[in-house]
Each structure stands twice: as structure tokens, then as C-alpha cells.
Design a protein around this motif. Structure first.
Motif, mmCIF file in Angstrom:
data_model
loop_
_atom_site.group_PDB
_atom_site.id
_atom_site.type_symbol
_atom_site.label_atom_id
_atom_site.label_comp_id
_atom_site.label_asym_id
_atom_site.label_seq_id
_atom_site.Cartn_x
_atom_site.Cartn_y
_atom_site.Cartn_z
ATOM 1 N N MET A 172 0.845 -1.184 0.000
ATOM 2 C CA MET A 172 0.000 0.000 0.000
ATOM 3 C C MET A 172 0.887 1.242 0.000
ATOM 4 N N ALA A 173 0.493 2.261 -0.720
ATOM 5 C CA ALA A 173 1.270 3.504 -0.803
ATOM 6 C C ALA A 173 1.144 4.279 0.502
ATOM 7 N N THR A 174 2.161 5.072 0.780
ATOM 8 C CA THR A 174 2.110 5.886 1.987
ATOM 9 C C THR A 174 1.217 7.092 1.746
ATOM 10 N N THR A 175 0.794 7.726 2.832
ATOM 11 C CA THR A 175 -0.088 8.885 2.751
ATOM 12 C C THR A 175 0.543 9.993 1.932
ATOM 13 N N THR A 176 1.832 10.234 2.100
ATOM 14 C CA THR A 176 2.518 11.302 1.378
ATOM 15 C C THR A 176 2.483 11.059 -0.122
ATOM 16 N N GLU A 177 2.665 9.802 -0.550
ATOM 17 C CA GLU A 177 2.661 9.476 -1.969
ATOM 18 C C GLU A 177 1.282 9.667 -2.594
ATOM 19 N N GLU A 178 0.234 9.504 -1.816
ATOM 20 C CA GLU A 178 -1.124 9.614 -2.327
ATOM 21 C C GLU A 178 -1.566 11.063 -2.483
ATOM 22 N N LYS A 179 -0.924 11.980 -1.820
ATOM 23 C CA LYS A 179 -1.355 13.372 -1.838
ATOM 24 C C LYS A 179 -0.983 14.058 -3.141
ATOM 25 N N SER A 180 -1.893 14.882 -3.605
ATOM 26 C CA SER A 180 -1.597 15.749 -4.738
ATOM 27 C C SER A 180 -0.735 16.897 -4.254
ATOM 28 N N VAL A 181 0.066 17.432 -5.147
ATOM 29 C CA VAL A 181 0.934 18.559 -4.797
ATOM 30 C C VAL A 181 0.227 19.865 -5.138
ATOM 31 N N MET A 182 0.240 20.784 -4.191
ATOM 32 C CA MET A 182 -0.268 22.130 -4.397
ATOM 33 C C MET A 182 0.917 23.086 -4.283
ATOM 34 N N VAL A 183 1.163 23.841 -5.343
ATOM 35 C CA VAL A 183 2.224 24.835 -5.343
ATOM 36 C C VAL A 183 1.583 26.195 -5.116
ATOM 37 N N VAL A 184 2.123 26.950 -4.172
ATOM 38 C CA VAL A 184 1.676 28.326 -3.945
ATOM 39 C C VAL A 184 2.850 29.234 -4.293
ATOM 40 N N GLY A 185 2.636 30.077 -5.298
ATOM 41 C CA GLY A 185 3.662 31.040 -5.683
ATOM 42 C C GLY A 185 3.558 32.268 -4.796
ATOM 43 N N ILE A 186 4.688 32.721 -4.296
ATOM 44 C CA ILE A 186 4.661 33.842 -3.349
ATOM 45 C C ILE A 186 5.710 34.874 -3.697
ATOM 46 N N GLU A 187 5.341 36.151 -3.546
ATOM 47 C CA GLU A 187 6.282 37.253 -3.722
ATOM 48 C C GLU A 187 6.174 38.163 -2.516
ATOM 49 N N ASP A 188 6.944 39.228 -2.524
ATOM 50 C CA ASP A 188 6.988 40.139 -1.386
ATOM 51 C C ASP A 188 5.894 41.196 -1.515
ATOM 52 N N ASN A 189 4.632 40.757 -1.409
ATOM 53 C CA ASN A 189 3.532 41.725 -1.417
ATOM 54 C C ASN A 189 2.321 41.154 -0.705
ATOM 55 N N ALA A 198 2.599 18.961 -9.934
ATOM 56 C CA ALA A 198 1.538 19.569 -9.135
ATOM 57 C C ALA A 198 0.189 19.442 -9.829
ATOM 58 N N SER A 199 -0.843 19.313 -9.018
ATOM 59 C CA SER A 199 -2.192 19.253 -9.572
ATOM 60 C C SER A 199 -2.875 20.613 -9.521
ATOM 61 N N ILE A 200 -2.325 21.527 -8.709
ATOM 62 C CA ILE A 200 -2.895 22.875 -8.629
ATOM 63 C C ILE A 200 -1.797 23.883 -8.299
ATOM 64 N N LEU A 201 -1.907 25.055 -8.922
ATOM 65 C CA LEU A 201 -1.011 26.178 -8.657
ATOM 66 C C LEU A 201 -1.861 27.317 -8.149
ATOM 67 N N VAL A 202 -1.455 27.916 -7.037
ATOM 68 C CA VAL A 202 -2.169 29.051 -6.462
ATOM 69 C C VAL A 202 -1.281 30.284 -6.563
ATOM 70 N N VAL A 203 -1.839 31.362 -7.098
ATOM 71 C CA VAL A 203 -1.121 32.641 -7.178
ATOM 72 C C VAL A 203 -2.048 33.754 -6.741
ATOM 73 N N GLY A 204 -1.459 34.838 -6.265
ATOM 74 C CA GLY A 204 -2.232 36.022 -5.915
ATOM 75 C C GLY A 204 -2.419 36.882 -7.145
ATOM 76 N N CYS A 205 -3.183 37.944 -6.962
ATOM 77 C CA CYS A 205 -3.472 38.835 -8.080
ATOM 78 C C CYS A 205 -3.379 40.272 -7.591
ATOM 79 N N HIS A 206 -2.597 41.081 -8.299
ATOM 80 C CA HIS A 206 -2.445 42.491 -7.935
ATOM 81 C C HIS A 206 -3.704 43.301 -8.203
ATOM 82 N N GLY A 207 -4.515 42.850 -9.129
ATOM 83 C CA GLY A 207 -5.700 43.607 -9.490
ATOM 84 C C GLY A 207 -5.404 44.767 -10.414
#
Length: 165
Positions: A1-18, A122-131
């Protein structure tokens, strides 16, 4: 059986200084990690910060050797990157999200984030928006817009609500 970590999807959050990036991280933690124990969270969280590459174009003035200031610029960029990642980790810890991987990668944020998605599968990428409006977005470019069109995963763009004055 796979470990819990292997089963998880990767979520990347891009971050800057704002504030927009930090808000996107806070929103993501509150909506995707808040009600889970660390071992039960649905995603493996990776926070990526793109550290700009120092450029000598336009830095040299009369009697100035631009090469002499590159080490100072590089040192400042490293300090900013360290500060950004420290604040990101503080936000995570304040929300009891401790299983976080952080990466600082040198380069243009648009390319760094899309490459991180590929490398980490990664299965999802999260980024902020300056507007920014159309003109500013066209002149300055938009990391979120680029990623929405070029990242090989779902992209979530988190906008900080405007405060009423």
C-alpha cells in the motif's frame, strides 16, 4: 500500500513580497488545510518564491561601474527572499500547517512557477493577483495570467477583496 505522502496531490503556492501573495497563501491555508490534521491534509504544500535575477541593464550611470554594484543587489535579493519565506512559514505555523516545503528559485516568476508545476507534478497552482487594470497588466505583464495559460495544471488566482473606505 502507498504511503499517505505518496497519495497526496501537490499544491504549489507562488509567493512574492507583497500583500496579495500573502493573502493568497492565507486564503489557501484557510480553505484547503484548516480542518485537517497534518497527516490527513489533502495536499502536499510547496511554497515557491522566484528570486529575480540581478540585471546590469540600465544600472550604470556616468562614472559608475555597474559590475561593482551587482554583489550588493544580489545580497538584497537574497535578504528579500529569506524575509518572504520566513513570513510564509510564520503564516503556515500560525495556522498549524507545519508540513510545508519551501523553495527559492532564481528567475522570472512566470517561468519559475510553471517549471515548478512540471518538476513537482503539481495538480494545482495558487497565485495572488495584484488587481492591475488592462494597461498596467499589458505593460508590466501578469504572472497569474501567464500561469493560467501556460501551467500544466489547474490554476487558482486568489484576489484580495477591496477594502471599503
Amino acid at each position: 500500500m502507498a504511503t499517505t505522502t505518496e497519495e497526496k496531490s501537490v499544491m504549489v503556492v507562488g509567493i512574492e513580497d507583497n500583500q496579495h501573495s500573502f493573502y493568497a497563501l492565507e486564503w489557501t491555508l484557510d480553505h484547503f488545510f484548516k480542518n485537517y490534521s497534518p497527516s490527513n491534509s489533502p495536499f502536499k504544500l510547496v511554497i515557491v518564491h522566484a528570486k529575480p535575477t540581478p540585471s546590469i541593464i540600465g544600472l550604470a550611470g556616468p562614472g559608475m561601474c555597474s559590475v561593482d554594484i551587482l554583489p550588493a543587489i544580489e545580497a538584497d535579493l537574497k535578504k528579500i527572499a529569506a524575509r518572504v519565506m520566513e513570513k510564509a512559514m510564520e503564516i503556515c505555523h500560525a495556522r498549524n500547517v507545519n508540513d510545508v516545503k519551501v523553495e527559492v528559485v532564481e528567475g522570472d516568476a512566470r517561468h519559475v512557477l510553471c517549471e515548478a508545476v512540471e518538476k513537482l507534478h503539481a495538480s494545482i497552482l495558487v497565485v495572488g493577483c495584484h488587481g492591475y487594470g488592462v494597461i498596467k497588466r499589458t505593460v508590466l505583464g501578469s504572472v497569474s495570467d501567464y500561469c493560467a495559460h501556460h501551467a500544466h495544471c489547474s490554476v487558482m488566482i486568489v484576489k484580495k477583496p477591496k477594502t471599503k473606505s
